[in-house]
Each structure stands twice: as structure tokens, then as C-alpha cells.
Design a protein around this motif. Structure first.
Motif, PDB file in Angstrom:
ATOM      1  N   ALA A 153       0.772  -1.194   0.031  1.00 43.20           N
ATOM      2  CA  ALA A 153       0.122   0.024  -0.140  1.00 43.20           C
ATOM      3  C   ALA A 153       0.859   1.111  -0.113  1.00 43.20           C
ATOM      4  CB  ALA A 153      -1.025   0.070   1.134  1.00 43.20           C
ATOM      5  N   ARG A 179      -6.932  -5.997   2.597  1.00 43.08           N
ATOM      6  CA  ARG A 179      -7.988  -5.166   2.545  1.00 43.08           C
ATOM      7  C   ARG A 179      -7.701  -4.166   4.023  1.00 43.08           C
ATOM      8  NH1 ARG A 179     -13.198  -7.288   4.687  1.00 43.08           N
ATOM      9  NH2 ARG A 179     -11.897  -7.086   6.464  1.00 43.08           N
ATOM     10  N   ARG A 184      -3.525  -2.440  -2.973  1.00 45.10           N
ATOM     11  CA  ARG A 184      -4.198  -2.886  -4.299  1.00 45.10           C
ATOM     12  C   ARG A 184      -4.312  -4.211  -4.728  1.00 45.10           C
ATOM     13  NH1 ARG A 184      -5.434   1.922  -7.486  1.00 45.10           N
ATOM     14  NH2 ARG A 184      -4.176   3.775  -6.688  1.00 45.10           N
ATOM     15  N   ARG A 216     -10.302  -0.571  -5.114  1.00 43.44           N
ATOM     16  CA  ARG A 216      -8.861  -0.803  -5.163  1.00 43.44           C
ATOM     17  C   ARG A 216      -8.276  -2.236  -5.923  1.00 43.44           C
ATOM     18  NH1 ARG A 216      -6.033   2.508  -3.304  1.00 43.44           N
ATOM     19  NH2 ARG A 216      -4.492   0.966  -2.463  1.00 43.44           N
TER      20      ARG A 216
END
Length: 241
Positions: A153, A179, A184, A216
């Protein structure tokens, strides 16, 4: 997806036609790179020849009302130090570069350092089938996954769900961690035949169960947004070199 350029059984045109029938706007051809000889990996010269074939397919596809764009990409083989096996001058001409581990996959020790090194590799944007697991064959690698996904991230890169039924890697538990850390996600069918593009359904189901936001997921980007994302990562990589 793979084609007859490496270990797939469909040509670029056949894979593109199968994707067009599914209503896709674009696909990325990600044949194996030269370090994975067992899978017929291609070298820089083959990559140049493949570019000419992809260009011809794109011309044909542009004449159809249901236009589809074929992107130039590669699944680059990474060694345990996160280093790739292709000349960066050739990689810079591609639309997208995946990096993946195909060796030393049965070690039981923590492999966090390997993943962090791979993510820092300026040539790649997506880390493919990260855990390296295969059902009834290999458990996959261990790592401090929250740290790996946090770094993903931070660098604005992506980790893949390999949708192939034998892999499904990342799995649900790791997807939920990804998540939480805001990484992504990229969906890759790992298709070796045109009909295997249908494996995307397994990846989509996993993202739904893990509640990954659509924004995402790399595949949901428009082609212009995808290319802009890749350019930004390439520029960031050049600055750090």
C-alpha cells in the motif's frame, strides 16, 4: 494469461477473441520470462517479436465495434532476492510488469524480507501469486503478511489473486489482511487456454467475500487510469534508483 509464446496453448489472437466475447475492454498478455525455462520463458528478442504480433492483433480488434486493447506485459521470474531476469530497458516499454517467485518455495522459514525486496524492485507493479501455494502439492511461503501488505500500500503497488483453481492465491484470509492494510488487488486468471478466462469468477468471488472495495481492484481501472498508475510507479522507481 499465457499464450503459445511460453507455456499457453492459445495464440495472442485467440486469447484476445475469447476476452472480446466476454466483453472486456482490455487484457494483458503475461507470458513467462526467460528465467523460467521449464515454462518456455521468453527472452528480450522474443519479447520484441511478440510486440509485433500484439500490434497486429490490436489493429484487427480496432476494426470491430466491440473494441478490445491487448496490453504488452510479462510475468517476470524473480529470484529469492527479488531481482528480475529481464533487461530493464525492455521492461520499460511494456504496459505492465508482474513479478513472481518460482523457486525456493518449500522453505519453512519466514520470507518477509523476500517480499519486501520484490516490492521494492522498481521494474514491477504487481506481485503475482504471492504465497506460491498449489492445492495438494505445496503449502506456500510464510511471511509477516500485514507488513508485506502495508508496504504494498505504501508503494501503491498491487498483489494478485491468481484465480486458477489450483492456486486461488491470495486466499481469503490473506485478502482480508490486504484489505485492512489498504493494498491494491489485481485479478489474474493465469489462463493457459482461451476457455480458462472463465477462472476470473473465482477471483471475483474471493474479492466479494473479502469485501475488497472496487476502487482497490486494478482490473476495474479504465485503460487510461491503468497506464497512468503504471507511469507513476515507473517514475517513482527511477527517482529511487
Amino acid at each position: 494469461m499465457h499464450t503459445t509464446w511460453s507455456d499457453g496453448s492459445g495464440t495472442v489472437a485467440q486469447m484476445a477473441e475469447a476476452a472480446r466475447e466476454r466483453g472486456y475492454n482490455y487484457i494483458a498478455i503475461t507470458d513467462h520470462s526467460k528465467g523460467l525455462k521449464i515454462a518456455g520463458g521468453i527472452d528480450e528478442a522474443d519479447l520484441r517479436k511478440q510486440a509485433a504480433e500484439i500490434a497486429k492483433v490490436n489493429v484487427l480488434m480496432s476494426r470491430d465495434s466491440r473494441k478490445l486493447k491487448v496490453l504488452r506485459s510479462i510475468e517476470m521470474n524473480l529470484n529469492p532476492r527479488g531481482e528480475g531476469d529481464m533487461d530493464c530497458r525492455f521492461l520499460s516499454k511494456l504496459d505492465l510488469v508482474l513479478g513472481s517467485f518460482h523457486s525456493v518455495l518449500r522453505v519453512k522459514e519466514d520470507q518477509t524480507a523476500r517480499y519486501l525486496a520484490a516490492l521494492l524492485n522498481p521494474q514491477i507493479q504487481i506481485l503475482a501469486h504471492p504465497q506460491g501455494r498449489i492445492y495438494n502439492y505445496r503449502l506456500g511461503l510464510k511471511a509477516d503478511w500485514p507488513r508485506v501488505f502495508a508496504e504494498t500500500a505504501k508503494l501503491d503497488k498491487a498483489v494478485e489473486i491468481d484465480c486458477y483453481p489450483d492456486r486461488q492465491d491470495l486466499n481469503l484470509s490473506l485478502l482480508r489482511l490486504a484489505r485492512t492494510e489498504g493494498a491494491r488487488i489485481s485479478l489474474g486468471t493465469d489462463a493457459h487456454h482461451p476457455w480458462q478466462l472463465g477462472f476470473i469468477e473465482l477471483g471475483l468471488a474471493a474479492t466479494l467475500q473479502a469485501k475488497i472495495p472496487a476502487e482497490r481492484i486494478v482490473n476495474f481501472m479504465s485503460i487510461s487510469d491503468l497506464k497512468r498508475w503504471v507511469r507513476q510507479l515507473q517514475k517513482a522507481g527511477i527517482r529511487k534508483q
